[in-house]
Scaffold this motif. Sequence first.
Motif: not given
Length: 385
Positions: A121-125, A130-138
């Motif tokens: 989901a991370a690259p989609v979100i 660009p304002e969001l800090i996205v962590h692909p941890y789940l």
Amino acid sequence: LLPLPVVLHPLLHGMLPSGAIRPPPSARRGGATMQGVVKKKAASHALMAKPHAQMQSHDELMAVVRHRIVPPLDPRRRKGQAGKVAVVGGCSEYTGAPFYTAIAALKVGADLSHVFCTRGAAPVIKSYSPELIVHPYLQEQVDGDGQACQDVIPWLGRMSCVVIGPGLGRDPGMQSAAERLMHEACNLGVPLVVDADGLAVWARPAFDPDPFKAPGAPPVVITPNANEARRLVQAILGEKEEAGGRSGVGVGGGTEEDLLADLSSALGKVFVVRKGIHDEIFQSGRRVAACTAEGSPRRCGGQGDVLSGAIATFLAWVDAADGSGDVPGGLAGAAAYAGCCLTRAASKRAFAKHGRAMVGSDLIEHVGPAFAELFEADSKDTAGL
């Protein structure tokens, strides 16, 4: 301000806000220091149940939000002081919900917005903004909650509020991780909003809500719609019915308000925001507020996600509010009410512009103007309200 109808209960009034401004992350990591911060925050959160005999009008309550909750715009402030909101959710099926929650938090006025989601989901979100800090941890389709939680937990203590549920999905591993992260946030004294699939965690047979209603626990707001509220009533009251409760009222009987009151009684200090034609707010067995402001007749997806992001930002501001003196209104309850009013105002504006074609993303552009109209007295932008 609009003359929005409001129903308030004395239980909401006279509560004291959370006292201390959250220290920087470096001061909150590690054993003794972290324990000291948690104890201090627990003591301040314990002050939020003081009753008050007076009732407040909508205008009085909104004045409390404007003057005691909304932080001033000041160039001397540092990034992060106006709130750092975390959203736990986002999986292979659902990427829009966590985006709406996280971007709404920014549009309301939080400084930083993080999303903790799955790797897919991370690259989609990220591509949404660009304002969001996205962590692909789940992780999906993984038994237990091990590594995913170990990656997320160090971040929780840095947050001003955590939202768990938008786009989480029903994967057992994701649900287990969400449950553990809720308890970790509570232990750290971080305010919590639970929405969408996060509410499915609360409806699990083995879920224990007691830590969230304990004295000194941080503010917790859950935001069920009608179906989610019904499942919570069945799960929580169904197990407790034999132990007591209002005579003649249980899973199978009583009015909806009776059942919601019983649910909130079982959940103690937790705020239950039941979304619907009116947004009704319950706590400790009583309906403490009802937002009856006009919204949108278009029931598109995403409006509840915007609501959870809005409430999270107001709760983040409550957590950093000045705790000196007696406040004529409970700030956590006022934060939930403010989020309801703001989301309805933004929805009304979006529908006025787009009509039947309105979709969730249309709300985002209207959050700022609606906020200015409701909470910034000098604003002259009244279009659409």
